[in-house]
Design an enzyme around this catalytic site. Structure first.
Site, PDB file in Angstrom:
ATOM      1  N   GLU A  47     -29.088 -23.090 -33.279  1.00 61.71           N
ATOM      2  CA  GLU A  47     -29.949 -22.328 -34.181  1.00 61.71           C
ATOM      3  C   GLU A  47     -30.385 -23.245 -35.338  1.00 61.71           C
ATOM      4  OE1 GLU A  47     -28.024 -19.050 -36.298  1.00 61.71           O
ATOM      5  OE2 GLU A  47     -29.938 -17.983 -36.435  1.00 61.71           O
ATOM      6  N   LYS A 122     -35.611 -13.788 -33.034  1.00 61.50           N
ATOM      7  CA  LYS A 122     -34.325 -13.123 -33.313  1.00 61.50           C
ATOM      8  C   LYS A 122     -34.563 -11.644 -33.620  1.00 61.50           C
ATOM      9  CE  LYS A 122     -30.208 -14.197 -36.127  1.00 61.50           C
ATOM     10  NZ  LYS A 122     -29.729 -15.188 -37.116  1.00 61.50           N
ATOM     11  N   CYS A 163     -27.803 -16.061 -32.265  1.00 58.46           N
ATOM     12  CA  CYS A 163     -26.688 -15.861 -33.190  1.00 58.46           C
ATOM     13  C   CYS A 163     -26.301 -14.398 -33.396  1.00 58.46           C
ATOM     14  CB  CYS A 163     -26.983 -16.570 -34.515  1.00 58.46           C
ATOM     15  SG  CYS A 163     -25.457 -16.948 -35.409  1.00 58.46           S
TER      16      CYS A 163
HETATM   17  N1  LIG Z   1     -27.040 -17.143 -38.162  1.00 59.29           N
HETATM   18  C1  LIG Z   1     -26.445 -16.004 -37.932  1.00 59.29           C
HETATM   19  O1  LIG Z   1     -27.003 -15.072 -37.404  1.00 59.29           O
HETATM   20  C2  LIG Z   1     -25.016 -15.951 -38.355  1.00 59.29           C
HETATM   21  C3  LIG Z   1     -24.261 -14.787 -37.758  1.00 59.29           C
HETATM   22  C4  LIG Z   1     -22.872 -14.714 -38.243  1.00 59.29           C
HETATM   23  O2  LIG Z   1     -22.351 -15.617 -38.865  1.00 59.29           O
HETATM   24  C5  LIG Z   1     -22.116 -13.505 -37.916  1.00 59.29           C
HETATM   25  O3  LIG Z   1     -20.984 -13.398 -38.386  1.00 59.29           O
HETATM   26  O4  LIG Z   1     -22.622 -12.647 -37.202  1.00 59.29           O
END
Ligand SMILES: NC(=O)CCC(=O)C(=O)O
Length: 284
Positions: A47, A122, A163
């Protein structure tokens, strides 16, 4: 035929990134070539691999991704996919839509001849507030995508999330029900949620759906404002972690095999034991 048509080598590049976009791109390119030379058929980047991760950085680094001409990153990824003849999941980068001026956290996927195969914005933005630990609000500057992303390869179908998307099992479940053999998530968890949830979520999505799950993080940079957890990993359809890095830069290369999916699904046949007759109102 299995949902994974034939064995393949999957590589995750846990990239060390910095503030200079051109340097990040050149470094990513070198690492993709290294992974391909080690035999990888599909290569994944992390990411926000061409910029630091933070809401203040997104507008500054954003590119219009409509064509390779408007985007330095699009051009670089397409060219290296073609040069290495690999499928390339180009992590994610900040995108600006020139018609609306909206910003997105977007992943581009290229085929081995350099064509754009898929684009995932996303869907679930990373908005959390854990007092005394971490507060992050992607929605201050980003807009969410509005669709799921599945792309077709010669090996079979792959689902793509970014993520925080991994926290929503519906995405992986829907992809698996549509025949995907793997979910791939470029991601950058943090030092609070990473130790507790990163591996747990990867293993959960794998076991729930009896598919491979791959998470690809940037390397940790303690000089950056956001400290990524790292720990890029591949989990097999039985929830076993096949390979996992620590915090530093590195490449994970793992063999994925249809026989493993078939064996796990035969042994614990939840895919055929579901009770759709009693699951009601799941959208509420
Ligand atoms: N970049 C993100 O989306 C981080 C996501 C994250 O750390 C989580 O705990 O969920």
């Amino acid at each position: 035929m299995s949902i994974l048509r034939r064995p393949l080598k999957l590589a995750l590049v846990q990239l060390a990134t910095g503030a200079d976009k051109s340097t990040n791109l050149a470094h990513a390119k070198a690492k993709v070539i290294e992974a391909a030379e080690a035999g990888a058929n599909i290569v994944v980047l992390p990411e926000c691999f061409n910029s630091p991760y933070g809401t203040n950085f997104f507008p500054q680094y954003a590119e219009s991704l409509s064509t390779r001409e408007t985007s330095q990153t699009f051009g670089t990824l397409s060219a290296v996919a073609k040069e290495t003849a690999t499928y390339l999941v180009g992590g994610s980068i900040p995108e600006i839509d020139p018609t609306t001026s909206k910003l997105y956290n977007t992943s581009l996927v290229f085929s081995p001849n350099g064509d754009l195969l898929a684009k995932h914005r996303k869907v679930h933005l990373f908005d959390i507030d854990i007092p005394g630990k971490i507060k992050f609000k992607e929605s201050e500057v980003l807009s969410p995508g509005d669709k799921m992303t599945v792309f077709e390869t010669e090996y079979g179908k792959i689902g793509l999330g970014i993520c925080y998307d991994i926290r929503f099992p519906e995405l992986a479940m829907t992809a698996a029900r549509n025949g995907c053999f793997a979910m791939v998530y470029p991601g950058a968890f943090n030092m609070t949620t990473g130790p507790l949830h990163w591996s747990l979520l990867a293993r959960s999505r794998a076991v729930d759906n009896q598919i491979y799950v791959a998470l690809c993080s940037p390397a940790r940079d303690l000089n950056a404002t956001y400290h990524a957890w790292g720990h890029s990993m591949v989990v097999d359809p039985n929830g076993e972690v096949l390979e996992e890095l620590d915090a530093e830069e590195g490449i994970v290369i793992v063999n994925l095999d249809h026989r493993r999916i078939d064996e796990v699904r035969r042994g614990i046949p939840v895919t055929t034991q579901r009770r759709f007759d009693i699951y009601k109102n799941v959208a509420e």
